[in-house]
Design a protein around this motif. Sequence first.
Motif, short mmCIF file in Angstrom:
data_model
loop_
_atom_site.label_atom_id
_atom_site.label_comp_id
_atom_site.label_asym_id
_atom_site.label_seq_id
_atom_site.Cartn_x
_atom_site.Cartn_y
_atom_site.Cartn_z
N LEU A 26 0.16 47.27 41.02
CA LEU A 26 1.15 46.93 40.39
C LEU A 26 2.21 48.30 40.67
O LEU A 26 3.41 47.88 40.68
N THR B 16 4.27 47.66 43.86
CA THR B 16 5.14 46.52 43.82
C THR B 16 6.17 46.71 42.88
O THR B 16 7.38 46.20 43.30
N ALA B 17 6.00 47.14 41.76
CA ALA B 17 7.05 47.76 40.99
C ALA B 17 8.17 48.54 41.58
O ALA B 17 9.29 48.35 41.46
N ALA C 9 9.81 51.00 37.42
CA ALA C 9 8.38 51.02 37.82
C ALA C 9 7.61 51.87 36.67
O ALA C 9 6.58 51.52 36.50
N VAL D 99 7.24 49.61 33.68
CA VAL D 99 6.01 48.79 33.80
C VAL D 99 4.76 49.41 33.56
O VAL D 99 3.85 48.94 32.80
N SER E 291 -1.30 35.34 39.13
CA SER E 291 -0.42 36.31 39.79
C SER E 291 -0.08 36.26 41.32
O SER E 291 0.99 36.28 41.96
N PRO F 101 8.41 39.00 43.15
CA PRO F 101 8.36 39.58 41.93
C PRO F 101 9.24 40.38 41.30
O PRO F 101 10.17 40.80 41.77
N LEU G 136 6.23 41.25 36.15
CA LEU G 136 5.07 42.47 36.15
C LEU G 136 5.14 42.82 34.66
O LEU G 136 3.94 43.40 34.44
N ALA H 85 1.31 43.69 33.08
CA ALA H 85 0.94 44.74 32.40
C ALA H 85 0.66 44.79 31.10
O ALA H 85 -0.19 45.44 30.93
#
Length: 412
Positions: free
Chosen positions: A39, A42-43, A52, A55, A97, A106, A111, A115
Motif C-alpha cells: 500500500l 503503490t501510494a 501516501a 492513505v 484490488s 491505481p 487506495l 485502507a
Amino acid sequence: MTGPATTLPRPAHRDGNVLRWLAAYTASVTGDVIYFLALSWTATRTVGPSQAGLVVAVGSLPRAVFMLVGGVVADRFGPRRVAVASDATRCLVILVSAAVLVSAAPGLWLLVPLALVFGVVDAVFMPAVGAFPPRITTRDQLARLQGMRGLSVRLSNSLGPAVGGVVLAAGGAGGAFAAGVLFAASLVLLLAVRITPLPAPTAPERLTTRQELGAGLRYVRRHRLLAPLAGVIGLSEMCFSGPVALGLVLLAHERGWGASGTGWMASAFSVGAGAAALWFTVLPRVARAGRGIVVALLVTAVATAALGRAPTLWSAVALTVLIGLAGGTAVTLTGALVQAETDPRYLGRVTSLTTLCTLGLAPALFPVAGITAQLWGAGVFFAGCGAISLLAAALAVAAPALRRAELQGAGA
C-alpha cells in the motif's frame, strides 16, 4: 480393575491445535506486513509522498476508533467466527484490488477505500485473535503461548518485508496485493482450530453494542487485577510501540553513529525481544508472574535511561539488547495475565482495551520525541521513557493483586 486413565494436557508447543492457531496467526500477520508495504509503495509511486501519508493515516484511524467495538463483536459472535470472517474479507478485498490493478492505474479512488476497509477489519480481527489462547490451552501454558506468539511476530516482521519486496520487484503492485493468499491460508487454518465452548447463559440479555461495551469497561474497572494491569500495559508500552524507534534515530544522529548505528541498535532490540519470546516458549513454568513484571519494568527503566547516556555505539547496542529482553518479558507476562484472569465472556472487549492502550498512547510521544531531542538532546528523551517505565513498575507494586499474581493453578 483399574480406573480410567487421565490424559495430561499437552504443552502448547506440542499441541497440534495450538500450532494450527499459531500458523494461522503468523500467516495473517505476514499478510498484513506485506499489504502495508504494498500500500505504501503503490501510494508513493502513484499519488506522491504527501498523499501516501494520507492513505496510511486513513487506514490507521478506523483501527483506533473501532478497536473497542471490535472487542464487542468478538465477544458477541465468538472469536473464531469473527477471525474467519475478517480473514475472508481481507482475502476477498485484496484479490479484487489485485484484479483491478491489472487493467487500471491505481489512484486515491482505490487506495483510500482499501485502507479504510483494512483498518476496520483489523479493529475487529485483533481482539478476536487475542481471545483464542485461553480457549485452546491451559492457564499454565499461556506464558509459553505468548512467547510463541512473540516469535511469530518477529518472524512475520522479518519475512514480510523481504517477501513483499521480491513480489513488488517481480510483479508490481498487482502481484504484491495477490499476497492475499496468506489470508486465505490463515482462513483455512482457523477453520481447523478447535476452541472450548462457553457455557450458555441461563437468561440471555439483549444488549446494544454500547451497553455491551459499557459492561466490558465496568468489568475491567472493578476487577482487582485487570484494572491496574491495564494501566501498567498502557504505561509500559507507551514508549516502545514506535517512539523508541524514532529515539534511536535521533540518538544515532546526535552522536554521529549514522544510519548503520541506528540499524545496529534496532536489530539489537529485536534480538533481545526475540530472546525473551524464545525463553518463554521453552520455559516449563512461570513462577511469580507479577513479580516478574515488576523486575522487568525496573530493568527496562534503568537500561532505557542509561541508553541516552551511552558513551559508545557498542555500549548502546548492549543496552538495547537488554531493553528488548526486559521489555519482551514484560509484554509476555502482562499478556498472559490478561488472558488468564479475564472471564472468557469479556475477553474480546478486554483484549481490545489493552490493545488500544498499547497502540493508542504511543503516537502522542512522536512529536514529543523530536521536540525534546531538539531542545535538550536525545538523552533527556530516553530519561523520560525510563521514568515512564519506572512509573509502570510503581503501579504494579502498589497493586497487591498484580504484585502477587501467578499463572499456575486455577483462575481468580
